[in-house]
Design an enzyme around this catalytic site. Structure first.
Site, short mmCIF file in Angstrom:
data_model
loop_
_atom_site.label_atom_id
_atom_site.label_comp_id
_atom_site.label_asym_id
_atom_site.label_seq_id
_atom_site.Cartn_x
_atom_site.Cartn_y
_atom_site.Cartn_z
N HIS A 15 0.80 -11.43 2.53
CA HIS A 15 -0.83 -11.39 1.86
C HIS A 15 -1.68 -11.67 0.69
O HIS A 15 -2.63 -12.06 0.42
CB HIS A 15 0.65 -9.60 1.22
CG HIS A 15 -0.92 -8.34 0.27
ND1 HIS A 15 -0.30 -7.27 0.43
CD2 HIS A 15 -2.07 -8.66 0.82
CE1 HIS A 15 -1.83 -6.15 0.56
NE2 HIS A 15 -2.76 -7.14 0.14
N TYR A 66 0.85 -1.14 0.28
CA TYR A 66 0.37 -0.33 0.40
C TYR A 66 0.90 1.16 0.52
O TYR A 66 0.31 2.33 -0.33
CB TYR A 66 -1.15 -0.27 1.64
CG TYR A 66 -1.89 -1.11 0.79
CD1 TYR A 66 -2.14 -2.52 0.05
CD2 TYR A 66 -2.79 -0.79 2.62
CE1 TYR A 66 -3.53 -3.22 0.60
CE2 TYR A 66 -3.42 -2.31 2.58
CZ TYR A 66 -3.75 -3.39 1.76
OH TYR A 66 -4.94 -4.48 1.55
N1 LIG Z 1 -5.51 -8.49 2.15
C1 LIG Z 1 -6.16 -8.04 0.69
O1 LIG Z 1 -5.68 -8.49 -0.10
C2 LIG Z 1 -6.96 -6.75 0.65
C3 LIG Z 1 -7.39 -6.23 -0.98
C4 LIG Z 1 -7.73 -5.55 -0.98
C5 LIG Z 1 -8.32 -4.44 0.23
N2 LIG Z 1 -7.76 -5.01 1.58
C6 LIG Z 1 -8.14 -3.80 2.74
O2 LIG Z 1 -9.48 -3.51 3.03
C7 LIG Z 1 -9.65 -2.33 2.95
C8 LIG Z 1 -11.09 -2.07 2.49
O3 LIG Z 1 -11.23 -2.82 1.23
P1 LIG Z 1 -11.90 -1.00 0.37
O4 LIG Z 1 -11.89 -0.24 0.79
O5 LIG Z 1 -11.98 -2.34 -1.15
O6 LIG Z 1 -13.20 -1.59 0.40
P2 LIG Z 1 -14.69 -1.42 0.87
O7 LIG Z 1 -14.02 -0.86 2.46
O8 LIG Z 1 -15.61 -2.41 1.46
O9 LIG Z 1 -15.01 0.59 0.02
C9 LIG Z 1 -14.02 1.34 0.23
C10 LIG Z 1 -15.13 2.22 -0.40
O10 LIG Z 1 -15.95 3.06 -0.65
C11 LIG Z 1 -16.67 4.00 0.55
N3 LIG Z 1 -17.51 3.56 1.63
C12 LIG Z 1 -16.81 4.10 2.71
N4 LIG Z 1 -17.88 4.18 3.97
C13 LIG Z 1 -19.23 4.11 2.99
C14 LIG Z 1 -20.12 4.75 3.51
N5 LIG Z 1 -20.49 5.15 4.97
N6 LIG Z 1 -21.56 4.87 2.80
C15 LIG Z 1 -20.72 5.25 1.56
N7 LIG Z 1 -19.77 4.47 0.32
C16 LIG Z 1 -18.77 3.86 1.73
C17 LIG Z 1 -15.63 4.61 0.62
O11 LIG Z 1 -15.66 6.11 -0.27
P3 LIG Z 1 -14.85 7.43 0.98
O12 LIG Z 1 -13.19 7.31 0.99
O13 LIG Z 1 -15.14 8.08 -0.05
O14 LIG Z 1 -15.68 7.37 2.02
C18 LIG Z 1 -14.30 3.98 -0.72
O15 LIG Z 1 -14.73 3.95 -1.68
C19 LIG Z 1 -8.61 -1.31 2.66
O16 LIG Z 1 -8.32 -0.49 2.66
C20 LIG Z 1 -7.62 -2.82 2.80
O17 LIG Z 1 -7.01 -2.13 4.24
C21 LIG Z 1 -7.10 -5.48 1.15
#
Ligand SMILES: NC(=O)c1ccc[n+]([C@@H]2O[C@H](COP(=O)([O-])OP(=O)(O)OC[C@H]3O[C@@H](n4cnc5c(N)ncnc54)[C@H](OP(=O)(O)O)[C@@H]3O)[C@@H](O)[C@H]2O)c1
Length: 278
Positions: free
Chosen positions: A108, A50
């Site tokens: 990861h 990241y």
């Molecule tokens: N281990 C892995 O391979 C892997 C892969 C992918 C992700 N991850 C981890 O998982 C975390 C979360 O995943 P993600 O960011 O892909 O998906 P997510 O948390 O499901 O979705 C994030 C998105 O949703 C929006 N959002 C957040 N809260 C909201 C709400 N209450 N209402 C409407 N929209 C909302 C955010 O926009 P805003 O920021 O504008 O609010 C952002 O665009 C990552 O940050 C990372 O730490 C790990």
């Protein structure tokens, strides 16, 4: 309302919800992560890939929250799976984060074509024995990958962070983790840009409980026993996403949300058997 905790199989605990930090970077990223700590998050999920471990460390120092109350979770990338490379990667993460111990260290992706995830796991076991990290776990590991590392080291991961959201509810993988005593963490817990906020089971439950669709989905995770890691750069959403412990979905509501699942519900085809992330 305070955040409940889960007891892990290594005797430590984690808060029942954490904060996803990807792709928060730079000064704005540091401010957003500091805001998440101020909002009440006590588990921050980052990764070498990241490229924001420095921002996570800076947010930790900037925030008023004592270091001992926060769990920093990071992940070694596929290019660091060799035993010595993995240990060097962890030492670099310690420096970049500016902490003397990593709370939760994950692998990861298994990157099976590289064929070194067992070596990487042995390095995490060593790092734990040497006191560099407290809790060790994996991410995107299938039942076969878990069986291999456990058989070859006798050490079971404490957590397995997997893709998990209403379109991909991971019924089998959640059971595999639970049967092994591994806590399931959920990445992209809301489904990121494809979040099913308007889907009837989510929207109906939001109306019934007078909460937001995002809160419904995060509550669904909690009732599944999944530890979600929602990301938001927006202070209001950060706070609202934490506020999921004051209502309860019925069995029918839970089943209807899980019923949104699709066979091909992965967000970008990230099948751990074939997806490579170096
Ligand atoms: N281990 C892995 O391979 C892997 C892969 C992918 C992700 N991850 C981890 O998982 C975390 C979360 O995943 P993600 O960011 O892909 O998906 P997510 O948390 O499901 O979705 C994030 C998105 O949703 C929006 N959002 C957040 N809260 C909201 C709400 N209450 N209402 C409407 N929209 C909302 C955010 O926009 P805003 O920021 O504008 O609010 C952002 O665009 C990552 O940050 C990372 O730490 C790990």
């Amino acid at each position: 309302m305070s955040t409940p905790t889960y007891a892990l199989n290594d005797g430590t605990t984690l808060p029942a919800i954490g904060f996803g930090t990807y792709p928060l970077k730079g000064e704005d990223g540091t401010a957003a992560i500091t805001g998440a700590l101020d909002a009440g998050y006590r588990l921050l999920d980052t990764a070498v890939n990241y490229e924001n471990e420095a921002e996570v460390g800076e947010a930790l120092r900037r925030s008023e929250v004592p270091r001992g109350e926060v769990r920093i979770q990071t992940k070694i990338p596929g290019r660091h799976h060799g035993y010595d490379d993995a240990l060097a990667s962890i030492r670099t993460s310690l420096e970049t984060l500016g902490v003397d111990r990593i709370d939760v260290q994950l692998i990861h992706w298994p990157n099976p074509s590289v064929g070194k995830f067992v070596e990487a796991w042995k390095a995490l076991v060593t790092a734990q024995q040497d006191g560099l990290v407290t809790t060790i776990g994996v991410s995107n590991f299938t039942a076969e990958h878990l069986d291999r590392i456990i058989a070859e080291t006798g050490v079971t991961p404490a957590v397995n962070q997997i893709e998990l959201h209403p379109y991909f509810p991971q019924v089998d993988m959640r059971k595999t983790n639970a049967d092994l005593g591994i806590r399931t963490e959920a990445w992209s817990p809301m489904g990121k840009r494809q979040a099913p906020f308007d889907a009837a089971p989510v929207a109906d439950a939001a109306r019934a409980h007078e909460v937001t669709p995002a809160q419904v989905i995060l509550r669904w995770h909690h009732q599944l026993g999944s530890l979600p890691l929602p990301k938001s750069g927006t202070p209001e959403r950060q706070g609202a996403n934490l506020d999921i412990f004051g209502f309860e979905l019925s069995d029918a509501e839970m089943a209807a949300i899980t019923g949104l699942g699709r066979r091909d519900g992965r967000l970008f085809g990230g099948d751990p058997n074939t997806h490579e992330e170096m």
